[in-house]
Design a protein around this motif. Structure first.
Motif, short mmCIF file in Angstrom:
data_model
loop_
_atom_site.label_atom_id
_atom_site.label_comp_id
_atom_site.label_asym_id
_atom_site.label_seq_id
_atom_site.Cartn_x
_atom_site.Cartn_y
_atom_site.Cartn_z
N ALA A 1 -4.39 5.34 3.30
CA ALA A 1 -3.77 4.25 2.55
C ALA A 1 -4.51 4.03 1.24
O ALA A 1 -5.71 4.28 1.12
CB ALA A 1 -3.78 2.95 3.37
N ASP A 2 -3.76 3.54 0.26
CA ASP A 2 -4.36 3.23 -1.04
C ASP A 2 -3.46 2.25 -1.76
O ASP A 2 -2.23 2.35 -1.65
CB ASP A 2 -4.54 4.50 -1.87
CG ASP A 2 -5.49 4.28 -3.02
OD1 ASP A 2 -6.70 4.46 -2.84
OD2 ASP A 2 -5.01 3.91 -4.11
N LYS A 3 -4.05 1.33 -2.49
CA LYS A 3 -3.27 0.29 -3.14
C LYS A 3 -2.89 0.66 -4.57
O LYS A 3 -2.04 0.01 -5.18
CB LYS A 3 -4.05 -1.03 -3.12
CG LYS A 3 -3.18 -2.26 -3.17
CD LYS A 3 -3.98 -3.51 -2.89
CE LYS A 3 -3.08 -4.73 -2.83
NZ LYS A 3 -3.84 -5.96 -2.52
N ARG A 4 -3.50 1.67 -5.14
CA ARG A 4 -3.24 2.02 -6.53
C ARG A 4 -1.86 2.64 -6.67
O ARG A 4 -1.45 3.46 -5.86
CB ARG A 4 -4.30 2.99 -7.04
CG ARG A 4 -5.70 2.39 -7.09
CD ARG A 4 -6.73 3.47 -7.31
NE ARG A 4 -6.81 4.39 -6.17
CZ ARG A 4 -7.59 5.44 -6.13
NH1 ARG A 4 -8.37 5.73 -7.16
NH2 ARG A 4 -7.63 6.24 -5.06
N TYR B 1 0.82 -1.20 0.00
CA TYR B 1 0.00 0.00 0.00
C TYR B 1 0.86 1.26 0.00
O TYR B 1 1.93 1.30 0.61
CB TYR B 1 -0.90 0.04 1.24
CG TYR B 1 -2.13 -0.83 1.13
CD1 TYR B 1 -2.06 -2.19 1.36
CD2 TYR B 1 -3.35 -0.26 0.79
CE1 TYR B 1 -3.19 -2.99 1.25
CE2 TYR B 1 -4.49 -1.05 0.69
CZ TYR B 1 -4.40 -2.41 0.93
OH TYR B 1 -5.52 -3.18 0.82
N TYR B 2 0.36 2.26 -0.67
CA TYR B 2 0.90 3.60 -0.52
C TYR B 2 0.23 4.20 0.72
O TYR B 2 -0.98 4.07 0.89
CB TYR B 2 0.58 4.46 -1.75
CG TYR B 2 1.35 4.06 -2.97
CD1 TYR B 2 1.01 2.91 -3.70
CD2 TYR B 2 2.44 4.81 -3.42
CE1 TYR B 2 1.72 2.53 -4.82
CE2 TYR B 2 3.16 4.43 -4.54
CZ TYR B 2 2.80 3.29 -5.23
OH TYR B 2 3.51 2.93 -6.33
N MET B 3 1.00 4.85 1.56
CA MET B 3 0.44 5.36 2.81
C MET B 3 0.92 6.77 3.06
O MET B 3 1.99 7.18 2.58
CB MET B 3 0.82 4.45 3.99
CG MET B 3 0.35 3.01 3.78
SD MET B 3 0.40 2.02 5.26
CE MET B 3 -1.02 2.65 6.15
N GLY B 4 0.11 7.50 3.82
CA GLY B 4 0.47 8.87 4.09
C GLY B 4 -0.13 9.38 5.38
O GLY B 4 -1.03 8.76 5.96
N TRP B 5 0.40 10.49 5.84
CA TRP B 5 -0.14 11.23 6.97
C TRP B 5 -0.60 12.59 6.48
O TRP B 5 0.13 13.27 5.76
CB TRP B 5 0.90 11.40 8.07
CG TRP B 5 1.21 10.16 8.83
CD1 TRP B 5 2.27 9.32 8.66
CD2 TRP B 5 0.44 9.59 9.90
NE1 TRP B 5 2.21 8.27 9.54
CE2 TRP B 5 1.10 8.42 10.31
CE3 TRP B 5 -0.74 9.95 10.54
CZ2 TRP B 5 0.62 7.61 11.35
CZ3 TRP B 5 -1.22 9.16 11.57
CH2 TRP B 5 -0.54 8.00 11.97
N PHE B 6 -1.80 12.98 6.89
CA PHE B 6 -2.36 14.27 6.57
C PHE B 6 -2.79 14.94 7.87
O PHE B 6 -2.97 14.28 8.89
CB PHE B 6 -3.58 14.11 5.65
CG PHE B 6 -3.23 13.61 4.28
CD1 PHE B 6 -2.94 12.26 4.07
CD2 PHE B 6 -3.20 14.46 3.19
CE1 PHE B 6 -2.60 11.78 2.80
CE2 PHE B 6 -2.88 13.99 1.92
CZ PHE B 6 -2.58 12.66 1.74
#
Length: 126
Positions: free
Chosen positions: A97-100, A32-37
């Motif tokens: 999170a997002d899998k694309r 997964y691509y992951m991030g903090w906002f």
């Protein structure tokens, strides 16, 4: 359905440190691509940091050198270590999170993330 459960946050004085964690229940987040906002009162949500599925990291200019995003593969958690905190860091923090697959230009855009945590409040007093 991926569920993201956040923990950590709280209140500190200027210069203090806090750590946020995000656990993606139900799925290993390796791919997964992951991030903090974060979103401060009266402001739009903004990206803080992102980590691609294969590892590359991006930081917002406002936190570079103070915040560290990391994946703990053994614990299947996403972490955000926040040091040298400032009052302007006060906000609700969300993991995403997002899998694309995403090219670098899109990894800090909130519209690119399908799954979101519940948010954790961070307060920094002067």
């Amino acid at each position: 359905q991926l569920q993201l459960v956040e923990s950590g946050g709280g209140s500190v004085q200027t210069g203090g440190s806090l750590n946020l964690s995000c656990a993606p229940y139900g799925y290993p987040f390796t791919y997964y691509y992951m991030g903090w906002f974060r979103q401060a009162p009266g402001k739009e949500r903004e990206a803080v940091a992102s980590i691609a599925a294969d590892g590359p990291i991006i930081y917002a200019d406002s936190v570079r050198g103070r915040f560290t995003i990391s994946k703990d593969i053994a614990k299947n958690t996403l972490n955000l270590q926040m040091n040298s905190l400032e009052p302007d860091d006060t906000a609700m923090y969300y993991c995403a999170a997002d899998k694309r697959k995403k090219v670098e230009a899109y990894r800090m855009k909130e519209t690119e993330y399908k799954y979101w945590g519940q948010g954790n409040q961070v307060n920094v007093s002067s």
